[in-house]
Motif scaffolding. Structure first.
Motif, PDB file in Angstrom:
ATOM      1  N   VAL A 105       0.818  -1.215   0.000  1.00  0.00           N
ATOM      2  CA  VAL A 105       0.000   0.000   0.000  1.00  0.00           C
ATOM      3  C   VAL A 105       0.858   1.274   0.000  1.00  0.00           C
ATOM      4  N   LYS A 106       1.936   1.298   0.743  1.00  0.00           N
ATOM      5  CA  LYS A 106       2.769   2.510   0.783  1.00  0.00           C
ATOM      6  C   LYS A 106       3.406   2.781  -0.576  1.00  0.00           C
ATOM      7  N   LYS A 107       3.948   1.750  -1.205  1.00  0.00           N
ATOM      8  CA  LYS A 107       4.556   1.918  -2.533  1.00  0.00           C
ATOM      9  C   LYS A 107       3.525   2.447  -3.528  1.00  0.00           C
ATOM     10  N   CYS A 108       2.322   1.900  -3.456  1.00  0.00           N
ATOM     11  CA  CYS A 108       1.264   2.351  -4.361  1.00  0.00           C
ATOM     12  C   CYS A 108       0.885   3.797  -4.071  1.00  0.00           C
ATOM     13  N   ASN A 109       0.662   4.115  -2.804  1.00  0.00           N
ATOM     14  CA  ASN A 109       0.313   5.494  -2.439  1.00  0.00           C
ATOM     15  C   ASN A 109       1.386   6.471  -2.885  1.00  0.00           C
ATOM     16  N   ASP A 110       2.652   6.119  -2.673  1.00  0.00           N
ATOM     17  CA  ASP A 110       3.761   6.999  -3.077  1.00  0.00           C
ATOM     18  C   ASP A 110       3.783   7.238  -4.580  1.00  0.00           C
ATOM     19  N   ALA A 111       3.286   6.260  -5.349  1.00  0.00           N
ATOM     20  CA  ALA A 111       3.254   6.380  -6.813  1.00  0.00           C
ATOM     21  C   ALA A 111       1.942   6.980  -7.312  1.00  0.00           C
ATOM     22  N   GLY A 112       1.030   7.288  -6.389  1.00  0.00           N
ATOM     23  CA  GLY A 112      -0.258   7.847  -6.795  1.00  0.00           C
ATOM     24  C   GLY A 112      -1.228   6.808  -7.319  1.00  0.00           C
ATOM     25  N   VAL A 113      -1.028   5.559  -6.935  1.00  0.00           N
ATOM     26  CA  VAL A 113      -1.883   4.451  -7.370  1.00  0.00           C
ATOM     27  C   VAL A 113      -2.707   3.984  -6.170  1.00  0.00           C
ATOM     28  N   GLU A 114      -3.997   3.868  -6.365  1.00  0.00           N
ATOM     29  CA  GLU A 114      -4.876   3.398  -5.304  1.00  0.00           C
ATOM     30  C   GLU A 114      -4.882   1.868  -5.288  1.00  0.00           C
ATOM     31  N   LEU A 115      -4.538   1.288  -4.137  1.00  0.00           N
ATOM     32  CA  LEU A 115      -4.567  -0.160  -3.959  1.00  0.00           C
ATOM     33  C   LEU A 115      -5.836  -0.508  -3.195  1.00  0.00           C
ATOM     34  N   ILE A 116      -6.626  -1.419  -3.757  1.00  0.00           N
ATOM     35  CA  ILE A 116      -7.959  -1.705  -3.215  1.00  0.00           C
ATOM     36  C   ILE A 116      -8.091  -3.190  -2.910  1.00  0.00           C
TER      37      ILE A 116
END
Length: 119
Positions: free
Chosen positions: A100-111
């Motif tokens: 989740v952190k890697k996704c958030n940092d890249a502006g990608v929502e992980l669901i």
């Protein structure tokens, strides 16, 4: 472009009409991995199942790890969302926490989006 990786579940039966419209359904690990990386710049949404029959020890989680590693290289410039689904909610929770952190940092929502095993 929208991609759905699952060997069992038909996206038409698990997604809304809007979500499934035009989606590319990939059932095999190698085909999914190659398709995702060959089309990385065009993909906006990915739905990933973790367990893929016939893939040996390979999982959707491994594809997710490869994708998040390449966020640093801006390989997925249009990616907005990754949905994690599996009949095993513990696996979905674990993959979510790990990425989740890697996704958030890249502006990608992980669901997190667990799904029962029905086709």
């Amino acid at each position: 472009m929208k991609v759905y990786v699952d060997d069992i579940r038909n996206p038409v039966n698990h997604l809304s009409t809007e979500q499934s419209e035009g989606i590319v359904w990939l059932k095999e690990w190698w085909k999914a991995k190659n398709f995702i990386f060959d089309n990385a710049s065009e993909i906006e949404v990915v739905h990933l199942d973790n367990f893929l029959a016939g893939s040996g020890a390979r999982t959707g989680g491994q594809i997710l790890t490869m994708m998040t590693y390449r966020f640093k290289r801006d390989m997925f410039p249009n990616l907005k969302q990754i949905y994690l689904h599996s009949s095993d909610t513990d696996v979905v929770d674990s993959l979510y926490e790990q990425n989740v952190k890697k996704c958030n940092d890249a502006g990608v929502e992980l669901i997190k989006n667990s799904r029962p095993n029905r086709s």
